[in-house]
Write an enzyme that holds these catalytic residues in place. Structure first.
Site, PDB file in Angstrom:
ATOM      1  N   HIS A 112      15.318 -38.986  -7.175  1.00  0.00           N
ATOM      2  CA  HIS A 112      14.535 -39.431  -6.015  1.00  0.00           C
ATOM      3  C   HIS A 112      13.076 -38.984  -6.119  1.00  0.00           C
ATOM      4  CE1 HIS A 112      18.171 -40.922  -4.229  1.00  0.00           C
ATOM      5  NE2 HIS A 112      18.739 -39.755  -4.429  1.00  0.00           N
TER       6      HIS A 112
ATOM      7  N   ARG B   5       4.098  -0.532  -4.624  1.00  0.00           N
ATOM      8  CA  ARG B   5       3.731  -1.014  -3.289  1.00  0.00           C
ATOM      9  C   ARG B   5       2.379  -1.739  -3.281  1.00  0.00           C
ATOM     10  NH1 ARG B   5       6.937   1.306   0.639  1.00  0.00           N
ATOM     11  NH2 ARG B   5       5.451   0.767   2.267  1.00  0.00           N
TER      12      ARG B   5
ATOM     13  N   TRP C  68      -2.719  -2.794  -1.755  1.00  0.00           N
ATOM     14  CA  TRP C  68      -2.489  -4.226  -1.898  1.00  0.00           C
ATOM     15  C   TRP C  68      -3.399  -4.867  -0.858  1.00  0.00           C
ATOM     16  CZ3 TRP C  68      -0.664  -8.455   0.936  1.00  0.00           C
ATOM     17  CH2 TRP C  68      -0.300  -9.573   0.165  1.00  0.00           C
TER      18      TRP C  68
ATOM     19  N   ASN D 111      -1.856   2.456   5.694  1.00  0.00           N
ATOM     20  CA  ASN D 111      -0.982   1.353   5.307  1.00  0.00           C
ATOM     21  C   ASN D 111      -0.680   0.590   6.589  1.00  0.00           C
ATOM     22  OD1 ASN D 111       0.842  -0.325   4.105  1.00  0.00           O
ATOM     23  ND2 ASN D 111       2.487   1.208   3.953  1.00  0.00           N
ATOM     24  N   GLY D 112      -0.867  -0.725   6.568  1.00  0.00           N
ATOM     25  CA  GLY D 112      -0.588  -1.513   7.766  1.00  0.00           C
ATOM     26  C   GLY D 112      -1.726  -2.469   8.042  1.00  0.00           C
TER      27      GLY D 112
ATOM     28  N   GLU E  89       7.217 -15.894 -10.575  1.00  0.00           N
ATOM     29  CA  GLU E  89       6.520 -14.695 -10.104  1.00  0.00           C
ATOM     30  C   GLU E  89       6.187 -13.720 -11.223  1.00  0.00           C
ATOM     31  OE1 GLU E  89       8.544 -12.025  -7.401  1.00  0.00           O
ATOM     32  OE2 GLU E  89      10.472 -12.536  -8.249  1.00  0.00           O
TER      33      GLU E  89
ATOM     34  N   LYS F 114       5.648  -4.807  -3.618  1.00  0.00           N
ATOM     35  CA  LYS F 114       7.098  -4.755  -3.398  1.00  0.00           C
ATOM     36  C   LYS F 114       7.482  -4.937  -1.935  1.00  0.00           C
ATOM     37  CE  LYS F 114      11.225  -3.815  -5.030  1.00  0.00           C
ATOM     38  NZ  LYS F 114      11.776  -4.959  -5.761  1.00  0.00           N
TER      39      LYS F 114
ATOM     40  N   LYS G 117      12.098 -16.210  -9.874  1.00  0.00           N
ATOM     41  CA  LYS G 117      11.921 -15.129 -10.859  1.00  0.00           C
ATOM     42  C   LYS G 117      10.952 -15.568 -11.939  1.00  0.00           C
ATOM     43  CE  LYS G 117      12.994 -12.392  -9.263  1.00  0.00           C
ATOM     44  NZ  LYS G 117      13.653 -12.091  -8.047  1.00  0.00           N
TER      45      LYS G 117
ATOM     46  N   GLU H 298      16.625 -19.023  -6.975  1.00  0.00           N
ATOM     47  CA  GLU H 298      16.288 -17.670  -7.401  1.00  0.00           C
ATOM     48  C   GLU H 298      15.783 -17.677  -8.848  1.00  0.00           C
ATOM     49  OE1 GLU H 298      15.520 -15.156  -5.999  1.00  0.00           O
ATOM     50  OE2 GLU H 298      15.815 -13.492  -7.372  1.00  0.00           O
TER      51      GLU H 298
ATOM     52  N   CYS I 260       0.835  -1.193   0.000  1.00  0.00           N
ATOM     53  CA  CYS I 260       0.000   0.000   0.000  1.00  0.00           C
ATOM     54  C   CYS I 260       0.877   1.252   0.000  1.00  0.00           C
ATOM     55  CB  CYS I 260      -0.966   0.079   1.182  1.00  0.00           C
ATOM     56  SG  CYS I 260      -2.091  -1.306   1.260  1.00  0.00           S
TER      57      CYS I 260
HETATM   58  C1  F6R Z   1      10.918 -11.554  -5.343  1.00  0.00           C
HETATM   59  C2  F6R Z   1      10.880 -10.570  -4.290  1.00  0.00           C
HETATM   60  C3  F6R Z   1      10.387 -10.996  -2.963  1.00  0.00           C
HETATM   61  C4  F6R Z   1      11.169 -10.284  -1.852  1.00  0.00           C
HETATM   62  C5  F6R Z   1      10.565 -10.618  -0.484  1.00  0.00           C
HETATM   63  C6  F6R Z   1      11.350 -10.018   0.642  1.00  0.00           C
HETATM   64  O1  F6R Z   1      11.432 -11.029  -6.514  1.00  0.00           O
HETATM   65  O2  F6R Z   1      11.207  -9.445  -4.487  1.00  0.00           O
HETATM   66  O3  F6R Z   1      10.453 -12.369  -2.794  1.00  0.00           O
HETATM   67  O4  F6R Z   1      12.492 -10.679  -1.908  1.00  0.00           O
HETATM   68  O5  F6R Z   1       9.243 -10.141  -0.436  1.00  0.00           O
HETATM   69  O6  F6R Z   1      11.394  -8.627   0.541  1.00  0.00           O
HETATM   70  P1  F6R Z   1      12.500  -7.784   1.269  1.00  0.00           P
HETATM   71  O7  F6R Z   1      13.809  -8.142   0.667  1.00  0.00           O
HETATM   72  O8  F6R Z   1      12.115  -6.358   0.999  1.00  0.00           O
HETATM   73  O9  F6R Z   1      12.439  -8.146   2.712  1.00  0.00           O
END
Ligand code: F6R
Length: 629
Positions: free
Chosen positions: A525, A27, A79, A105-106, A509, A624, A506, A502, A2
């Site tokens: 396995h 956000r 969000w 926000n929260g 998502e 984010k 990527k 990773e 948010c």
């Molecule tokens: C994936 C991504 C998320 C963040 C996760 C933690 O691309 O960005 O998986 O890595 O939400 O966020 P932070 O690093 O801000 O604690």
């Protein structure tokens, strides 16, 4: 999670709010809305609220038809947590009489009981959100509250002061909030509160601003106040005053922001994700600047003396998502070089376990945003248990930075695309420095060895650039091979296994193509049963001590008809015998391979996502910063 923006000043608020919301959209983008002060023909003031489901662009189109001369207003991009994305659940939320509007926000943990009591006292709720209770609580504090027969509480008079009413309402709320509130009876005033959710306040030449991220106000000012928990601000056209929970005046510190607005623009790239991937050589260089002085590793901000560091006998890396994957890389390095046992845990799990923590445990909290709720809770828990906590974050002054004993900033600068790319590289470089330092302090690596490794670490900047310059076509071809798949497997061994995690995250998502990571040696396995002709197996098989082992695992997949795509070391021609597609990275020491080998996987995920028609910067359902549990 948010975004909040607010403005009161000399200019029209509508465009300022929409511009701010666009910058904050990373956000959350389930819905967006604004509340603007307005005056009717008789000169009476009111609050007009405009809300829309979907991205800010939709709200912007709707506002084109709204003729608003308002010079004060608040906005929000959401969000969804409590209540599905809908107009009714979009912010701003208003009091029963519509004279108070707010954005939040929260999360309000006790919202169910507050709502029940408010309904009992005659309030009508229009949404399913937790936020709306704030609007009614503030209304009661402002106008007065009727007696509550159920609890026996007597009626209370109102304070008829917006700032006082917000302060009073906050005393009833358990949870986290960044809050901006306007009231038709106090034109030009925005009341702001904060607890466990970021709030930035700025004063520009033409007015006062509030936002949940500095990016929304940077055009107007570079000197901002990062509001602390329990602090309140009252913004007017003329200035800003700050108070504590009791209403006493305070003077919070001002932080100067030294990055500029170009970082929030695409700068000629088609999307932020590509721009940020291409910035990674710079991130490596910037993260290393000043880290080797007089031939010695220099990490002053650690907050621990060399003696204290020497006593460390266990390391926990706690993080979420991509940051957790950076932790998996760190585990390999810390155990290999410093010979200290290192465990990596999802912060959301760590906080509810009873991990073995002693005063000689170092907890390393990794978070791009520095505000992830689970990571913060894990930090608090670890400190209560007596651990030293070291933060690695991208955001100066963020809660992770403030609540840790020491911090390394990753120097990725603002990351806008929701999927982390450059932050991951900054995290891995920072964790590598930490591993080197621990190894040196423990006497496991000599100063000479550390210097050599540091210099090779710096070379990864050019190696990433080489990948960006030369592998575009190979990545495109590999993406074509993946785009119609229903599922994909990322495999590797050693560092490769950590990198695979990773790569899979990527891809899934941003392209919505199901992907899993598996240690290549574990395929037989179980997961090998998945493989058929349409199934892509994406392997990290760079020249490393486990290269031959990885290749034999890939042969087992090839024998079962898998489409094999390999990230390999430049010059490895043999790999073509089993791989349909090869993406090369320059020769690199295995310890640093995550910094380079992750880059083609980021680019591959982006290509596949674009081919599947996905929005690579704002994937569905994500935000984010995850500031809720
Ligand atoms: C994936 C991504 C998320 C963040 C996760 C933690 O691309 O960005 O998986 O890595 O939400 O966020 P932070 O690093 O801000 O604690």
């Amino acid at each position: 999670m948010c975004g909040i923006v607010g403005y009161t000043g000399l200019d029209q608020a509508k465009d300022i709010l929409v511009d701010g919301l666009k910058r904050l959209e990373y956000r959350g983008y389930d819905s967006a809305g604004v509340a603007l002060e307005a005056t009717d023909g008789a000169g009476d003031s009111r609050i007009d609220v405009v809300r829309r489901v979907g991205k800010v662009a939709g709200l912007e189109s709707e506002l084109v038809g709204v003729d608003s001369a308002a010079t004060c207003g608040i906005g929000h991009t959401r969000w969804a947590t409590h209540g599905r994305p809908s107009v009714a659940n979009a912010h701003p939320h208003v009091s029963c009489d519509g004279r108070i509007a707010l954005v939040h926000n929260g999360i309000i943990e006790n919202f169910a009981e507050l709502r029940e009591a408010l309904v009992r006292r005659g309030h009508t709720f229009m949404s399913d959100t937790d936020t709306e209770v704030f609007a009614h609580l503030i209304e009661e504090a402002y106008d007065g509250r009727p007696a509550d027969a159920a609890t026996g509480e007597p009626a209370r008079p109102g304070c008829h002061d917006l700032m006082g009413a917000v302060r009073e309402a906050c005393t009833h709320v358990v949870g986290a909030y960044g809050l901006a509130v306007v009231c038709a009876d106090e034109p030009g005033v925005i009341a702001v509160a904060r607890k466990d959710s970021p709030i930035i306040i700025g004063r520009g030449e033409r007015g006062s601003y509030v936002a949940s991220d500095v990016i929304a106000v940077i055009d107007a000012t570079r000197d901002v106040v990062v509001l602390e928990d329990g602090q309140f601000a009252r913004l007017t056209r003329e200035g800003i005053t700050y108070t504590d929970a009791e209403g006493n005046a305070i003077e919070p510190a001002v932080t100067h922001i030294d990055w500029d607005i170009d970082m929030a623009e695409k700068g000629g790239y088609p999307d932020f994700m590509l721009k940020e991937i291409c910035e990674q050589p710079r991130v490596v260089r910037d993260t290393l600047v000043g880290r080797m002085t007089g031939g010695e590793l220099d990490i002053d901000e650690l907050g621990l003396t060399m003696e204290e560091l020497n006593l460390i006998d266990r390391v926990y890396v706690i993080a979420c998502g991509t940051s957790y994957h950076a932790g998996l890389i760190a585990k390999n390095l810390i155990e290999m070089w410093a010979r200290i046992p290192c465990e990596v845990e999802a912060a959301s799990e760590f906080r509810y376990r009873n991990p073995i923590i002693t005063p000689s445990t170092l907890v390393v909290a990794v978070s791009q945003s520095g505000e992830t709720a689970d990571t913060l809770a894990a930090i608090r828990d670890a400190r209560i248990k007596g651990a030293k906590v070291f933060g690695i974050t991208n955001v100066v002054g963020s809660p992770v930075a403030r609540e840790s004993d020491g911090v390394i900033y990753t120097k990725a600068n603002k990351e806008i695309a929701v999927a982390s790319t450059k932050s991951f590289i900054g995290q891995v470089v920072s964790l590598t420095l930490l591993a080197l330092l621990l190894a040196q302090v423990k006497g496991k690596l000599t100063t000479g060895q550390v210097r050599l490794l540091f210099s090779e670490l710096g070379n990864t900047a050019e190696q990433i650039q080489w990948i960006l310059d030369t592998q575009e076509e190979a990545i495109h071809e590999a993406a074509l091979a993946c785009k119609d798949a229903h599922s994909a497997l990322f495999v590797g061994r050693g560092m490769g296994a950590a990198i695979a995690n990773e790569g899979a995250l990527k891809l899934k998502e941003i392209s919505y193509l199901h992907a899993e990571a598996y240690a290549a040696g574990e395929m037989k396995h179980g997961p090998i049963a998945l493989i058929d002709r349409d199934f892509p197996v994406i392997a990290i098989a760079t020249k490393s001590p486990v290269y031959d082992k990885t290749v034999s695992n890939l042969k087992e997949c090839e024998a079962r008809g898998a489409k094999i795509i390999v990230v390999a070391t430049e010059g490895d021609e043999d790999i073509h015998k089993i791989a349909g597609h090869v993406i090369y990275i320059p020769p690199v020491r295995d310890a640093f391979s995550a910094i380079t080998a992750t880059v083609p996987l980021q680019l591959l995920a982006r290509e596949v996502a674009l081919m599947r028609g996905c929005d690579v910067d704002q994937p569905r359902n994500l935000a984010k910063s995850v500031t809720v549990e």
